[in-house]
Scaffold this active site. Structure first.
Site, PDB file in Angstrom:
ATOM      1  N   ASN A 176       0.871  -1.175   0.000  1.00  0.00           N
ATOM      2  CA  ASN A 176       0.000   0.000   0.000  1.00  0.00           C
ATOM      3  C   ASN A 176       0.909   1.228   0.000  1.00  0.00           C
ATOM      4  OD1 ASN A 176      -1.780   2.046   0.502  1.00  0.00           O
ATOM      5  ND2 ASN A 176      -2.673   1.152   2.355  1.00  0.00           N
TER       6      ASN A 176
ATOM      7  N   ARG B 208      -2.675  -2.109  -3.334  1.00  0.00           N
ATOM      8  CA  ARG B 208      -3.869  -1.294  -3.105  1.00  0.00           C
ATOM      9  C   ARG B 208      -3.783  -0.076  -4.025  1.00  0.00           C
ATOM     10  NH1 ARG B 208      -5.426   2.932   1.491  1.00  0.00           N
ATOM     11  NH2 ARG B 208      -7.630   3.058   1.021  1.00  0.00           N
TER      12      ARG B 208
ATOM     13  N   HIS C 175     -12.762   2.993   0.133  1.00  0.00           N
ATOM     14  CA  HIS C 175     -12.736   2.001   1.225  1.00  0.00           C
ATOM     15  C   HIS C 175     -13.515   0.749   0.809  1.00  0.00           C
ATOM     16  CE1 HIS C 175     -12.310   5.313   4.565  1.00  0.00           C
ATOM     17  NE2 HIS C 175     -11.117   4.921   4.135  1.00  0.00           N
TER      18      HIS C 175
ATOM     19  N   ARG D 248     -10.229  15.334   7.286  1.00  0.00           N
ATOM     20  CA  ARG D 248     -11.081  15.801   6.187  1.00  0.00           C
ATOM     21  C   ARG D 248     -12.432  16.257   6.719  1.00  0.00           C
ATOM     22  NH1 ARG D 248     -10.309  10.406   3.522  1.00  0.00           N
ATOM     23  NH2 ARG D 248      -8.186  10.462   2.694  1.00  0.00           N
TER      24      ARG D 248
ATOM     25  N   GLU E 238      -8.092  -5.244   5.353  1.00  0.00           N
ATOM     26  CA  GLU E 238      -7.975  -4.937   3.921  1.00  0.00           C
ATOM     27  C   GLU E 238      -6.816  -5.707   3.293  1.00  0.00           C
ATOM     28  OE1 GLU E 238      -8.397  -0.825   5.335  1.00  0.00           O
ATOM     29  OE2 GLU E 238      -9.084  -0.387   3.314  1.00  0.00           O
TER      30      GLU E 238
END
Ligand code: ADP
Length: 396
Positions: free
Chosen positions: A7, A87, A176, A235, A378
């Site tokens: 990732n 990813r 996601h 965010r 993940e």
């Protein structure tokens, strides 16, 4: 046999060696502060943590250092690894499922950078370096957007000029997806039901919600970019786009400054100066009014999405909490679902307080909607997708 999961972010690379069959993590590491004089490399392997500090000029060096530290710990990548799973954040309208990487695919991922300028370029770098390091195994891209590619048009369409939207690929993509897919499948398995209508709340540093009907997502909170939706660590989530124009005109901020403000200096960090939920909790305990307000804004937004998705689904069977905050912050779960008994949702305070790394029910026996905590993974989902594709396409 194992799959290496990579990732590669803007200033860090996470890597994990996973046994896709057993689900075990064999080794996990992180290269961070790429581009700085004092970069940091950490590897967890066989219960030990190895840490090194050295200059990591760029991603090429970063990944080379990751491979070096793995080799130094005795992990034989060349012999063990059957596939590498990468990813990739944005698959745009192009990629709807895990994809074997070749030159064309790499170029397409790179071409999608205008939709994800912070994410796709480092993803591409990670793929390039890993392909050079491990040239003889299949490399597979697993996209954060893929699970949501079939969102109904009513949920994926922004109400703006059709021609402009089409020309610039403006629609709601969702992110996601690997996590939402993984935990929603686990929930269906756990409850032994395929026809499960569920709301998944992935609450980590980034946060997103989705409404899933029998395994198919019908709505999700992130949009063209991961900026939309819930309040996150840094965010803002949903905001009137008028704020952007106002800042441009009145504060003389250019687009990069506004981008930085909304993506990195907003959310919990913007309201309190800290983005870590544990730190926020401490400040609330100390009576910090900004921290209390930030928490209230966070919960208010979460409840808004839960309510909206209940109606979108019509019948709700389960609510799933996952990721760092969702799995660990019992208070967030309790507050997000407080006073909803009239809607058939009731948290059991004792079950909710219990700590475990396993999937578990935290609602009462009488709650019509089952509330679950399901740890996301993940890396395992990416490893399994990579192994599956590697097997079908190369017979490995
Ligand atoms: P990401 O993968 O998006 O970086 P994670 O899923 O790891 O994020 O979640 C990180 C968030 O989870 C941080 O805000 C962190 O404070 C929070 N978190 C982790 N452990 C706990 C805990 N025990 N209690 C409350 N929050 C926690």
């Amino acid at each position: 046999m194992s799959v290496l999961v990579v990732n590669s972010g803007s200033s860090s690379v996470k890597f994990e060696l996973v046994d896709p069959d057993s689900g075990d993590s064999i080794a996990a590491g992180l290269v961070e502060q790429i581009g700085e004089l004092q970069g940091r490399v950490v590897l967890d392997y066989r219960g030990e943590t190895i840490e090194k500090r050295r200059e990591i000029a760029d991603h090429t060096v970063g990944l080379a250092v990751a491979f070096e530290i793995l080799a130094g710990a005795g992990v034989e990548l060349g012999a063990d690894v059957t596939a590498v799973g990468h990813r990739v954040v944005h698959g745009g309208d192009v990629f709807h499922e895990p994809t074997l990487i070749d030159e064309k695919v790499l170029q397409q991922i790179s071409d999608l950078s205008s939709l994800a300028p912070l994410h796709n370029p480092p993803n591409v770098l990670g793929i390039e370096v890993a392909r050079r390091q491990l040239p003889n195994v299949p490399h597979v891209a697993v996209f954060d957007t893929a699970f949501f590619h079939s969102l109904p048009a009513a949920a994926s369409t922004y109400a703006i000029d059709r021609e402009i939207a089409k020309k610039h690929h403006i629609r709601r993509y969702g992110f996601h997806g690997t996590s939402h897919q993984y935990v929603s499948l686990r929930a269906a398995e756990f409850l032994g039901r395929e026809d499960l209508n569920q709301i998944v709340l992935h609450l980590g540093n980034g946060a997103s919600a989705s409404a899933i009907e029998s395994g198919i997502p019908i709505d999700t909170s992130m949009g063209l970019t991961p900026l939309e939706g819930l309040v996150m660590g840094t965010r803002c989530g949903d905001i009137d786009p008028g704020v952007v124009m106002h800042l441009r005109r009145s504060a003389d901020m250019d687009v990069d400054a506004i981008d930085e403000l909304l993506n990195r200096r907003s959310g919990l960090a913007g309201l309190t100066g800290v983005n870590d939920f544990r730190e926020l909790g401490k400040r609330i305990d100390d009576g910090d009014a900004d921290a209390v307000l930030a928490y209230e804004v966070y919960i208010h937004r979460l409840r808004k999405y839960i309510g909206a998705y209940m109606l979108a689904l019509g019948r709700l069977d389960a609510i799933i909490f996952t990721a760092g905050v969702g799995e660990n912050a019992a208070g967030v779960r309790a507050d997000a679902l407080a006073n909803l008994r009239g809607f058939g949702i009731e948290i059991d305070p004792e079950r909710n307080m219990m700590r475990s790394k396993e999937a578990r029910v935290v609602s009462t026996e009488g709650s019509a909607v089952t509330v679950l905590v399901i740890p996301t993974n993940e890396e395992l989902a990416i490893a399994r997708a990579a192994q599956k594709l590697a097997r079908t396409t190369t017979g490995v």
